[in-house]
Scaffold this active site. Structure first.
Site, short mmCIF file in Angstrom:
data_model
loop_
_atom_site.label_atom_id
_atom_site.label_comp_id
_atom_site.label_asym_id
_atom_site.label_seq_id
_atom_site.Cartn_x
_atom_site.Cartn_y
_atom_site.Cartn_z
N LYS A 54 3.28 4.83 6.90
CA LYS A 54 2.67 3.85 6.00
C LYS A 54 3.22 2.45 6.28
CE LYS A 54 1.75 7.14 2.30
NZ LYS A 54 2.29 7.91 1.19
N GLN A 98 6.46 7.62 -3.60
CA GLN A 98 6.12 8.82 -2.81
C GLN A 98 6.40 10.08 -3.63
OE1 GLN A 98 4.74 8.79 0.40
NE2 GLN A 98 4.52 10.99 0.08
N ASP A 121 -2.09 3.99 -5.43
CA ASP A 121 -2.40 5.42 -5.29
C ASP A 121 -3.47 5.83 -6.30
OD1 ASP A 121 -1.31 6.93 -3.28
OD2 ASP A 121 0.58 7.34 -4.32
#
Ligand code: NDP
Length: 296
Positions: A54, A98, A121
């Site tokens: 990422k 994460q 997200d």
């Protein structure tokens, strides 16, 4: 029939190029650089690989990448303090924590502490509610990438029968909402669904997000259907460690009209959509027009 292969790798490269072009314009015309902060707690090897990837792709798109690595034993209050600091930082337009988090940390609490406008997200309860009510939101990356590929391949999805296998908050449920938003008739199947094969066989669009290697076989698929295989499963085959999807590729590809491979299908789209969401968040935060074709 042999299915068309939907090339997620190439599609994702196109999305990243589009993002990079828009980022360059933002810098030149508005003096803005979108920034993505990624928070990694602990040493989970798979999470470390994702976070590295990422960060690399964020920088390649011309954006700022801020990585925060915290010890696996970090306290919830210290993690929440970092999230608050990132919420307040004007250089940070997107925040990603994460998952999974170590067991002593409450993921829902942490995710819902993120400013919804920076929740790239799309997991914050506000974004879930906005998506569910058809309002502008941050859309979870994997379902967004899957939707983009479906629209690209099929054009309008209106009136199609779609079956989503899996009802997780991360993939299955938001995928179903997006398909409903595009006027599909949507069925969500899960581990308690009866006669699942017969239900899937009705579908013009099948999205498999289960986590069971090669569960969906060609005899489940209606001839000509479009199959999006979200699954990523590592298995041993012929003495080798290989990645396979939730669909048995060869038998499904023999019946479907189009199919995403694993690897090289949905996977690359997920990070590309994360970059797209970060750009979208930066534009929204600054009252600028959003780039077209990069969100739902
Ligand atoms: P979860 O484990 O959270 O959810 C799996 C879902 O599948 C559940 O709803 C479960 O039903 C359902 N299920 C399990 N067994 C069966 C069965 N035998 N028949 C029908 N349904 C079943 O997984 P995720 O949604 O997080 O991920 C799904 C897959 O997608 C995984 O392989 C994951 O690695 C992959 N993935 C890929 C991403 C990418 O970037 N390509 C991103 C995220 C995930 P129930 O609710 O009843 O238990």
């Amino acid at each position: 029939m042999t299915a068309k292969v939907i090339d997620g790798k190439a599609f994702a490269a196109g999305i990243r190029a589009k993002v990079a072009t828009h980022v360059a314009r933002l810098k030149a015309e508005n003096g803005l650089t979108p920034g993505l902060a990624v928070v990694l707690v602990g040493e989970d090897p798979a999470s470390q690989v994702y976070v590295r990837s990422k960060g690399k792709q964020t920088v390649e798109a011309g954006m700022n990448s801020f990585e925060h690595k915290l010890d696996a034993t970090v306290s919830e209050s210290d993690l929440l303090a970092l999230v608050a600091q990132l919420n307040a930082d004007p250089a940070v337009h997107g925040i990603l924590v994460q998952l999974p988090l170590p067991k002593h940390l409450n993921s829902d609490l942490v995710i819902n502490a993120i400013d919804p406008a920076k929740d790239v997200d799309g997991f914050h309860i506000s974004n879930v509610g906005l998506l569910g009510t058809g309002q502008k939101s941050m859309v979870p990356c994997t379902p967004l990438g899957s939707l983009m590929m479906l629209r690209d391949h099929l054009g309008s999805l209106s009136g199609m029968n779609a079956v989503v296998i899996g009802r997780s908050n991360i993939v299955g449920k938001p995928m179903a909402q997006l398909l409903l938003g595009d006027s599909c008739t949507v069925t969500i199947a899960h581990s308690r669904t009866k006669n699942i094969e017969a239900i899937v066989r009705q579908a013009d669009i099948v999205v498999a997000a289960v986590g069971r290697p090669e569960m969906v076989t060609g005899d489940w698929i209606k001839p000509g259907a479009t199959v999006i295989d979200v699954g990523i499963n590592r298995i041993e085959r012929d003495g080798k460690n290989v990645l396979v999807g939730d669909c048995d590729y060869d038998s499904c590809a023999a019946v479907a009209g189009a199919i995403t491979p694993v690897p090289g299908g949905v996977g690359p789209m997920t990070i590309a959509c994360l970059l797209a969401n970060t750009l979208t968040a930066c534009c929204r935060a600054n009252g600028l027009a959003e780039p077209e074709g990069l969100t739902a």
